[in-house]
Design a protein around this motif. Structure first.
Motif, PDB file in Angstrom:
ATOM      1  N   LEU A 188       0.823  -1.203   0.000  1.00 36.38           N
ATOM      2  CA  LEU A 188       0.000   0.000   0.000  1.00 36.38           C
ATOM      3  C   LEU A 188       0.859   1.256   0.000  1.00 36.38           C
ATOM      4  CD1 LEU A 188      -2.821  -1.080   2.472  1.00 36.38           C
ATOM      5  CD2 LEU A 188      -2.953  -0.937  -0.024  1.00 36.38           C
ATOM      6  N   ASP A 189       1.984   1.223   0.706  1.00 39.35           N
ATOM      7  CA  ASP A 189       2.898   2.364   0.684  1.00 39.35           C
ATOM      8  C   ASP A 189       3.489   2.579  -0.708  1.00 39.35           C
ATOM      9  OD1 ASP A 189       2.485   2.838   3.367  1.00 39.35           O
ATOM     10  OD2 ASP A 189       4.306   1.811   4.035  1.00 39.35           O
ATOM     11  N   GLN A 190       3.649   1.488  -1.448  1.00 42.90           N
ATOM     12  CA  GLN A 190       4.230   1.552  -2.787  1.00 42.90           C
ATOM     13  C   GLN A 190       3.209   1.958  -3.844  1.00 42.90           C
ATOM     14  OE1 GLN A 190       7.397   1.222  -3.427  1.00 42.90           O
ATOM     15  NE2 GLN A 190       7.336   1.223  -5.665  1.00 42.90           N
ATOM     16  N   LEU A 191       1.941   2.027  -3.469  1.00 44.30           N
ATOM     17  CA  LEU A 191       0.864   2.236  -4.432  1.00 44.30           C
ATOM     18  C   LEU A 191       1.057   3.461  -5.336  1.00 44.30           C
ATOM     19  CD1 LEU A 191      -1.924   1.197  -5.383  1.00 44.30           C
ATOM     20  CD2 LEU A 191      -2.941   2.704  -3.665  1.00 44.30           C
ATOM     21  N   PRO A 192       1.362   4.642  -4.815  1.00 44.95           N
ATOM     22  CA  PRO A 192       1.520   5.789  -5.717  1.00 44.95           C
ATOM     23  C   PRO A 192       2.591   5.569  -6.783  1.00 44.95           C
ATOM     24  CG  PRO A 192       1.303   6.528  -3.455  1.00 44.95           C
ATOM     25  CD  PRO A 192       1.485   5.040  -3.398  1.00 44.95           C
ATOM     26  N   ALA A 193       3.744   5.032  -6.387  1.00 46.57           N
ATOM     27  CA  ALA A 193       4.811   4.783  -7.360  1.00 46.57           C
ATOM     28  C   ALA A 193       4.380   3.735  -8.380  1.00 46.57           C
ATOM     29  CB  ALA A 193       6.085   4.335  -6.646  1.00 46.57           C
ATOM     30  N   MET A 194       3.682   2.702  -7.919  1.00 48.32           N
ATOM     31  CA  MET A 194       3.220   1.646  -8.810  1.00 48.32           C
ATOM     32  C   MET A 194       2.263   2.190  -9.865  1.00 48.32           C
ATOM     33  SD  MET A 194       1.244  -1.883  -7.797  1.00 48.32           S
ATOM     34  CE  MET A 194       2.225  -2.003  -6.308  1.00 48.32           C
ATOM     35  N   LEU A 195       1.483   3.204  -9.493  1.00 49.74           N
ATOM     36  CA  LEU A 195       0.486   3.764 -10.406  1.00 49.74           C
ATOM     37  C   LEU A 195       0.977   5.020 -11.110  1.00 49.74           C
ATOM     38  CD1 LEU A 195      -2.799   3.167  -8.394  1.00 49.74           C
ATOM     39  CD2 LEU A 195      -1.767   1.771 -10.193  1.00 49.74           C
ATOM     40  N   GLY A 196       2.280   5.306 -11.034  1.00 48.34           N
ATOM     41  CA  GLY A 196       2.868   6.350 -11.863  1.00 48.34           C
ATOM     42  C   GLY A 196       3.034   7.709 -11.244  1.00 48.34           C
ATOM     43  N   GLU A 197       2.920   7.834  -9.922  1.00 47.81           N
ATOM     44  CA  GLU A 197       3.073   9.136  -9.300  1.00 47.81           C
ATOM     45  C   GLU A 197       4.484   9.692  -9.485  1.00 47.81           C
ATOM     46  OE1 GLU A 197       1.791  12.520  -7.000  1.00 47.81           O
ATOM     47  OE2 GLU A 197       0.830  11.009  -8.256  1.00 47.81           O
ATOM     48  N   LEU A 198       5.484   8.812  -9.566  1.00 50.46           N
ATOM     49  CA  LEU A 198       6.863   9.271  -9.766  1.00 50.46           C
ATOM     50  C   LEU A 198       7.205   9.438 -11.235  1.00 50.46           C
ATOM     51  CD1 LEU A 198       8.686   7.092  -7.083  1.00 50.46           C
ATOM     52  CD2 LEU A 198       7.706   9.373  -6.853  1.00 50.46           C
ATOM     53  N   ASP A 199       6.284   9.068 -12.109  1.00 51.26           N
ATOM     54  CA  ASP A 199       6.466   9.253 -13.539  1.00 51.26           C
ATOM     55  C   ASP A 199       6.244  10.737 -13.878  1.00 51.26           C
ATOM     56  OD1 ASP A 199       6.805   8.689 -16.212  1.00 51.26           O
ATOM     57  OD2 ASP A 199       4.746   8.010 -16.507  1.00 51.26           O
ATOM     58  N   ASP A 200       6.798  11.156 -14.999  1.00 50.27           N
ATOM     59  CA  ASP A 200       6.663  12.559 -15.407  1.00 50.27           C
ATOM     60  C   ASP A 200       6.158  12.630 -16.847  1.00 50.27           C
ATOM     61  OD1 ASP A 200       6.737  15.286 -15.603  1.00 50.27           O
ATOM     62  OD2 ASP A 200       8.929  15.425 -15.764  1.00 50.27           O
ATOM     63  N   PRO A 201       4.877  12.354 -17.069  1.00 52.85           N
ATOM     64  CA  PRO A 201       4.352  12.354 -18.441  1.00 52.85           C
ATOM     65  C   PRO A 201       4.435  13.707 -19.121  1.00 52.85           C
ATOM     66  CG  PRO A 201       2.576  12.207 -16.836  1.00 52.85           C
ATOM     67  CD  PRO A 201       3.842  12.042 -16.072  1.00 52.85           C
ATOM     68  N   GLU A 202       4.494  14.790 -18.337  1.00 53.74           N
ATOM     69  CA  GLU A 202       4.579  16.123 -18.936  1.00 53.74           C
ATOM     70  C   GLU A 202       5.910  16.354 -19.623  1.00 53.74           C
ATOM     71  OE1 GLU A 202       2.046  18.211 -19.143  1.00 53.74           O
ATOM     72  OE2 GLU A 202       0.839  16.674 -18.149  1.00 53.74           O
ATOM     73  N   ALA A 203       6.912  15.530 -19.300  1.00 52.73           N
ATOM     74  CA  ALA A 203       8.222  15.677 -19.948  1.00 52.73           C
ATOM     75  C   ALA A 203       8.236  15.131 -21.364  1.00 52.73           C
ATOM     76  CB  ALA A 203       9.296  14.976 -19.114  1.00 52.73           C
ATOM     77  N   PHE A 204       7.151  14.466 -21.752  1.00 51.83           N
ATOM     78  CA  PHE A 204       7.106  13.829 -23.070  1.00 51.83           C
ATOM     79  C   PHE A 204       6.456  14.753 -24.089  1.00 51.83           C
ATOM     80  CE2 PHE A 204       5.089  11.086 -26.272  1.00 51.83           C
ATOM     81  CZ  PHE A 204       6.204  10.365 -26.683  1.00 51.83           C
ATOM     82  N   GLU A 205       7.131  14.892 -25.240  1.00 50.84           N
ATOM     83  CA  GLU A 205       6.606  15.690 -26.337  1.00 50.84           C
ATOM     84  C   GLU A 205       6.599  14.854 -27.609  1.00 50.84           C
ATOM     85  OE1 GLU A 205       7.467  19.872 -28.763  1.00 50.84           O
ATOM     86  OE2 GLU A 205       8.624  19.364 -26.963  1.00 50.84           O
ATOM     87  N   PRO A 206       5.436  14.506 -28.127  1.00 53.50           N
ATOM     88  CA  PRO A 206       5.379  13.703 -29.347  1.00 53.50           C
ATOM     89  C   PRO A 206       6.049  14.400 -30.526  1.00 53.50           C
ATOM     90  CG  PRO A 206       3.237  13.780 -28.264  1.00 53.50           C
ATOM     91  CD  PRO A 206       4.091  14.797 -27.589  1.00 53.50           C
ATOM     92  N   ARG A 207       6.785  13.632 -31.315  1.00 49.86           N
ATOM     93  CA  ARG A 207       7.497  14.177 -32.468  1.00 49.86           C
ATOM     94  C   ARG A 207       7.000  13.596 -33.791  1.00 49.86           C
ATOM     95  NH1 ARG A 207      10.519  18.635 -30.856  1.00 49.86           N
ATOM     96  NH2 ARG A 207      11.515  18.195 -28.844  1.00 49.86           N
ATOM     97  N   HIS A 208       6.090  12.627 -33.719  1.00 54.57           N
ATOM     98  CA  HIS A 208       5.537  12.016 -34.917  1.00 54.57           C
ATOM     99  C   HIS A 208       4.022  11.999 -34.781  1.00 54.57           C
ATOM    100  CE1 HIS A 208       9.641  10.348 -34.622  1.00 54.57           C
ATOM    101  NE2 HIS A 208       9.614  10.272 -35.945  1.00 54.57           N
ATOM    102  N   ARG A 209       3.331  12.105 -35.914  1.00 52.65           N
ATOM    103  CA  ARG A 209       1.876  12.142 -35.881  1.00 52.65           C
ATOM    104  C   ARG A 209       1.306  10.883 -35.243  1.00 52.65           C
ATOM    105  NH1 ARG A 209      -1.169  13.537 -41.368  1.00 52.65           N
ATOM    106  NH2 ARG A 209      -0.029  15.462 -40.926  1.00 52.65           N
ATOM    107  N   LEU A 210       1.879   9.729 -35.581  1.00 50.13           N
ATOM    108  CA  LEU A 210       1.402   8.467 -35.013  1.00 50.13           C
ATOM    109  C   LEU A 210       1.512   8.475 -33.494  1.00 50.13           C
ATOM    110  CD1 LEU A 210       0.602   5.394 -35.388  1.00 50.13           C
ATOM    111  CD2 LEU A 210       3.066   4.945 -35.361  1.00 50.13           C
ATOM    112  N   VAL A 211       2.645   8.923 -32.998  1.00 53.64           N
ATOM    113  CA  VAL A 211       2.869   8.959 -31.551  1.00 53.64           C
ATOM    114  C   VAL A 211       1.937   9.969 -30.890  1.00 53.64           C
ATOM    115  CG1 VAL A 211       4.576   9.437 -29.749  1.00 53.64           C
ATOM    116  CG2 VAL A 211       5.270   8.209 -31.818  1.00 53.64           C
ATOM    117  N   ALA A 212       1.765  11.124 -31.528  1.00 51.96           N
ATOM    118  CA  ALA A 212       0.888  12.159 -30.964  1.00 51.96           C
ATOM    119  C   ALA A 212      -0.548  11.663 -30.852  1.00 51.96           C
ATOM    120  CB  ALA A 212       0.959  13.415 -31.819  1.00 51.96           C
TER     121      ALA A 212
END
Length: 328
Positions: A100-124
């Motif tokens: 339960l303590d690990q739950l936020p990390a397991m569900l992506g709280e430590l991930d940084d999706p805002e750092a990602f910028e799509p560079r191809h139409r397919l990816v976007a």
């Protein structure tokens, strides 16, 4: 005789009424609200599942995801459901609080999706269609390392079968209210005690079983990689003979949510990336990495999105036939 108990025999044509199912034993619970957008349990936790028969992972008709883990505190079962941006978790076993303590990390709280910028139409487009994708971080190395070793140089079907047989044969039943047939993987000592013929029966050759043996003998050192940054963690894993870039990447993508580790040395991945981004199904690792260069720092996320797009080259060769060494 008075005082003697005799079970009642049902009258023919009147079967005994089925008893109500036993109530689910209560576990420890936690509710967690994501801060980085919607939650998609299937996308985020899906990489942790090793095939449809994985005894450590289950999805049920009510939408719940069930997982078992061998945590530093002991075995644990976790049940997860999500509504929009909120996860509801219940856990059982000695390792329940750790899970339960690990739950936020397991569900992506430590991930940084805002750092990602799509560079191809397919990816976007794929990125737009899957806003709930997060990179999971289990904080556990061996539970991802061992099945990754089993997947070396064999078909997925062979590897999944080996994982299923070994966990069921040498693990322990999942604690708490887990669905029937779920198990917790063996601890390091138990892995080390599996005899050679059982590996053979599971279809695992000596090269892969020896690699697992070397890793579990230094299990503590392997688990320390969960607290390292991705380059240092990969170097730690690769100190073990038999663990190369492919296995280290597959392990750390799950254990530490490494956003930039690309699986090199894969039979199919370069062709998939080459086909999706450049129309070249014959791309090699070098071309794959060149195509992913615009996503430096987020290349693993880019690969996940490309795979989710479904843009794969058409099959032209017969499917590879697995070798069952258990009958050789």
């Amino acid at each position: 005789m008075a005082g003697r108990f005799s079970p009642r025999t049902p009258t023919p044509g009147h079967p005994r009424r089925a008893s109500a199912p036993a109530p689910r034993p209560a576990g420890r619970t936690r509710v967690w609200a994501a801060t980085k957008g919607p939650l998609d349990l299937a996308l985020t936790l899906g990489p942790l599942r090793r095939g449809p028969g994985d005894p450590t992972y289950r999805t049920t008709p009510d939408g719940a995801v069930w997982r078992t883990s061998r945590t530093p505190a002991g075995p644990a079962t976790l049940r997860l459901t999500a509504t929009k941006d909120t996860a509801h978790a219940e856990a059982w076993g000695e390792g329940a609080e750790w899970m339960l303590d690990q739950l936020p990390a397991m569900l992506g709280e430590l991930d940084d999706p805002e750092a990602f910028e799509p560079r191809h139409r397919l990816v976007a487009e794929t990125h737009r269609r899957h806003p709930g994708l997060r990179l999971t971080r289990t904080g556990l190395v061996l539970e991802s390392l061992i099945p990754s070793v089993l997947e070396q140089k064999v078909t997925a079907t062979e590897a999944y079968r080996a994982w299923r047989l070994l966990v069921r044969g040498f693990g322990e039943p999942a604690p708490g209210a887990a669905p029937e047939g779920m198990y917790v993987m063996p601890d390091a000592r138990r892995w080390a005690m599996i005899p050679s013929w059982e590996w053979h029966r599971a279809g695992v050759d000596s090269k892969r079983s020896d690699t697992v043996m070397r890793a579990v003998r230094v299990a503590r050192r392997m688990e320390e990689a969960a607290a390292m940054e991705q380059t240092q963690a990969a170097e730690r894993l690769r100190l073990i003979s038999g663990i190369g870039p492919w296995t280290a990447a597959e392990t750390l993508q799950r254990a530490i949510g490494a956003p930039d580790l690309v699986t090199v040395g894969d039979l199919h991945l370069p062709g998939i990336i080459g086909h999706a981004l450049a129309g070249n199904r014959h791309a090699d690792d070098a071309e794959m990495l060149a195509l992913l260069e615009p996503y430096a720092g987020q290349r693993h996320r880019a690969v996940r999105l490309i795979l989710l797009s479904g843009r794969t080259p058409p099959r032209r060769a017969p499917r590879f036939q697995p070798n069952n060494i258990a009958v050789l």
